[in-house]
Write a protein that holds these residues in place. Structure first.
Motif, PDB file in Angstrom:
ATOM      1  N   THR A   1      21.006  61.400  65.258  1.00 18.67           N
ATOM      2  CA  THR A   1      21.551  62.685  65.695  1.00 18.67           C
ATOM      3  C   THR A   1      21.921  62.457  67.158  1.00 18.67           C
TER       4      THR A   1
ATOM      5  N   GLY B   1       9.044  50.898  57.996  1.00 19.01           N
ATOM      6  CA  GLY B   1       7.809  51.399  58.610  1.00 19.01           C
ATOM      7  C   GLY B   1       8.063  51.871  60.039  1.00 19.01           C
ATOM      8  N   PHE B   2       7.118  52.652  60.537  1.00 17.91           N
ATOM      9  CA  PHE B   2       7.278  53.195  61.896  1.00 17.91           C
ATOM     10  C   PHE B   2       6.947  52.176  62.955  1.00 17.91           C
ATOM     11  N   LEU B   3       7.650  52.308  64.049  1.00 19.15           N
ATOM     12  CA  LEU B   3       7.199  51.666  65.269  1.00 19.15           C
ATOM     13  C   LEU B   3       6.293  52.701  65.938  1.00 19.15           C
TER      14      LEU B   3
ATOM     15  N   ASP C   1       9.945  58.263  57.754  1.00 21.79           N
ATOM     16  CA  ASP C   1       9.874  59.714  58.004  1.00 21.79           C
ATOM     17  C   ASP C   1      10.929  60.477  57.223  1.00 21.79           C
ATOM     18  N   LEU C   2      11.926  59.768  56.697  1.00 22.36           N
ATOM     19  CA  LEU C   2      13.010  60.477  56.007  1.00 22.36           C
ATOM     20  C   LEU C   2      12.765  60.648  54.513  1.00 22.36           C
TER      21      LEU C   2
ATOM     22  N   SER D   1      14.360  50.575  62.810  1.00 23.03           N
ATOM     23  CA  SER D   1      15.022  50.852  61.531  1.00 23.03           C
ATOM     24  C   SER D   1      16.451  50.305  61.504  1.00 23.03           C
TER      25      SER D   1
ATOM     26  N   GLY E   1      11.991  52.812  68.605  1.00 24.28           N
ATOM     27  CA  GLY E   1      11.520  53.066  67.237  1.00 24.28           C
ATOM     28  C   GLY E   1      12.707  53.192  66.287  1.00 24.28           C
ATOM     29  N   ASN E   2      13.711  53.956  66.696  1.00 28.76           N
ATOM     30  CA  ASN E   2      14.950  54.038  65.903  1.00 28.76           C
ATOM     31  C   ASN E   2      15.531  52.636  65.747  1.00 28.76           C
TER      32      ASN E   2
ATOM     33  N   LYS F   1       3.219  57.488  65.750  1.00 30.99           N
ATOM     34  CA  LYS F   1       4.658  57.247  65.587  1.00 30.99           C
ATOM     35  C   LYS F   1       5.402  57.505  66.897  1.00 30.99           C
ATOM     36  N   MET F   2       6.252  56.538  67.274  1.00 30.12           N
ATOM     37  CA  MET F   2       7.084  56.777  68.452  1.00 30.12           C
ATOM     38  C   MET F   2       8.126  57.826  68.080  1.00 30.12           C
TER      39      MET F   2
ATOM     40  N   CYS G   1      20.831  56.295  57.107  1.00 27.37           N
ATOM     41  CA  CYS G   1      20.846  57.507  57.926  1.00 27.37           C
ATOM     42  C   CYS G   1      20.843  57.115  59.405  1.00 27.37           C
TER      43      CYS G   1
ATOM     44  N   GLY H   1      14.267  55.327  57.865  1.00 26.45           N
ATOM     45  CA  GLY H   1      12.861  55.190  58.233  1.00 26.45           C
ATOM     46  C   GLY H   1      11.970  55.972  57.271  1.00 26.45           C
TER      47      GLY H   1
END
Ligand code: AMP
Ligand code: ZN
Length: 468
Positions: free
Chosen positions: A31, A257-259, A228-229, A43, A39-40, A265-266, A28, A226
């Motif tokens: 956007t 995992g998250f940064l 969160d998805l 992933s 953070g993106n 979470k960022m 994914c 990530g």
């Protein structure tokens, strides 16, 4: 044999693709209404390392990353900036591609865009409606979650739990709060496409189901994103794809995992983020990748200058050897060929990566390798050229081509030296300011500007940017 943790089965599993040696991997993507944050980037980079490792292992990987180019946030931005949505998305797709290149992330084979797959999306929604899994309410089409028995199998939650704990948007037209939009009716002035339900646009979740099916078929190997998805996005993708196709959707679900920043979470919405391009002004792509590779991909990681600086220091040790190898290879010599068991390091590297992508252990193997090679160099006066070729081949295959934490390209090395030199000049300018020598501080800033290097002072220090 590679073992990878599968969120669907909640186990580490042996990786066996559906049609070896081919691997279809879908991730994914962003956007495209703004620059992406670091953070993106975590992933994106960890997916890139997984993809590169599969290639290292001889798989033929086709990698797709979608670009969500129609969405509420894009529409909001187009109103704010008084430009149409296409101008917004084009600007941020260009920025995305630039940042991806700078971060040394391999280009995807396919970047499907939602707006280029409207027909596929409409067809899938129609199938869901025909199967009684979707309903139309005044031009908005929703997925009827209660009709899909396996809903919750990815996130490991049942419907009751999900309903009570949900932060799902309330919408009077929904029959159940967990139902989600497949097709959204256009409001006045919004961009729209014609559909059997009237003018509107697709929901976010259906894009990924329709586009992955279009490019990869009904069942494929890896779907990544990530943490969160997992819920609701990936849970909804499964409900849509398996609901429409009556076939298993994805074999391995991989989540990163998250940064975090200060253990939070960022994210764009919290405003606690640094864009990838801001961080790239301070650290090289190799340092950023090293910082991520030194952490377990599934666990949380705190963004910290201390950790980035220590990644930078660690890399210096590796780069000193890279520099030495490059110098030796420019002037090939004949000499002793020491007894050096490179296979031991190769196997250790592969063992680490095979164990659910243990990149931090793989980096530790590279450090051991560098230390042992340095010892051999110190102990042997005249080493044969073939020895240097041999160690270069190992570092290229592992640290450069899989982890992307170093580069034998001499231009790259000069650019890291260039960065160090500019940092040194910035330190001298800070000293000049402390001594109230403002004319020198200004001269340094102005002279750097004529060289295309712009200094930016802020309460957190001075950063620089290159303009060409
Ligand atoms: P978005 O643009 O928010 O849809 O995110 C693009 C990708 O980055 C998705 O795979 C997200 O799961 C991932 N992502 C978003 N925030 C973070 C974070 N703080 N740490 C790691 N990955 C993230
Ligand atoms: Zn998706």
């Amino acid at each position: 044999m590679l073992h990878i943790y599968n969120t669907l089965t909640k186990k580490k599993e042996e990786f066996i693709p559906l049609d070896p040696p081919n691997v279809k991997m879908y991730m994914c993507g962003p956007t495209v209404y703004d620059y992406f944050h670091i953070g993106n980037a975590r992933s994106f980079i960890m997916a890139d390392i997984l993809r590169r490792y599969l290639i290292y292992k001889g798989f033929k990987v086709t990698f797709a990353m979608n670009l969500t180019d129609i969405d509420d946030k894009i529409i909001k931005k187009s109103i704010e900036e008084k430009i149409d949505t296409i101008a917004v998305t084009q600007k941020y797709i260009n920025a995305f591609m630039e940042d991806v290149i700078k971060l040394k992330i391999k280009r995807a084979d396919i970047y499907p865009k939602a707006t280029e797959h409207i027909e596929d999306i409409i067809n899938m929604i129609r199938t869901l409606q025909n199967k009684g899994l979707a309903y139309n309410k005044n031009g908005n089409v929703f997925y009827n979650v209660s009709k899909y028995e396996q809903y919750g199998k990815l996130s490991g939650k049942n419907l009751d739990e999900l309903e009570s704990g949900s932060r799902i948007e309330v919408n009077e037209e929904k029959e159940n709060p967990l139902d989600f939009a497949l097709w959204k009716k256009a409001k006045e002035g919004e961009p729209f496409w014609e559909s059997p339900w009237g003018k509107g646009r697709p929901g976010w979740h259906i894009e990924c189901s329709a586009m992955s099916c279009k490019h990869f078929g009904e069942t494929f190997d890896i779907h990544a994103g990530g943490n969160d998805l997992i819920f609701p996005h990936h849970e909804n993708e499964i409900a849509q794809s398996e609901g429409a196709n009556s076939k298993p959707f994805v074999k391995y679900w991989v989540h990163f995992g998250f940064l975090n920043i200060n253990d939070e979470k960022m994210s764009k919405s919290l405003g606690n983020f640094f864009t990838a391009r801001e961080v790239l002004n301070r650290y090289s792509a190799e340092v950023i990748r090293m910082f991520f590779a030194q952490a377990y991909y599934r666990g949380p990681l705190n963004f910290s200058d201390d950790l980035l600086s220590s990644a930078e220091k660690g890399l210096e040790k590796i780069n000193n050897l890279v520099f030495r190898i490059n110098n030796e290879l420019v002037n090939p010599k004949q000499g002793t060929n020491p007894d050096f068991n490179i296979e031991y390091y190769r196997q250790s590297f592969e063992k680490a990566m095979d164990e659910d992508l243990n990149t931090s252990q793989a980096v530790a193997v590279i450090f051991d390798f560098v230390r042992d090679v340095n010892r051999i160099i110190a102990e042997n006066k005249a080493l044969d050229n073939s020895f240097f070729l041999f160690i270069k081949e190992f570092l290229t295959a592992t640290a450069e081509e899989v982890l992307g934490i170093l580069s034998f390209d001499t231009d790259q090395i000069s650019s890291s030296i260039e960065k160090e030199l500019i940092d040194l000049i910035i330190t001298i300018r800070i000293d000049a300011k402390k001594q109230k020598n403002f004319s020198l501080a200004d001269k340094i800033r102005d002279d750097l500007k004529t060289l295309g290097i712009i200094l930016e002072d802020s309460p957190n220090g001075t950063t620089f940017k290159k303009v060409t």
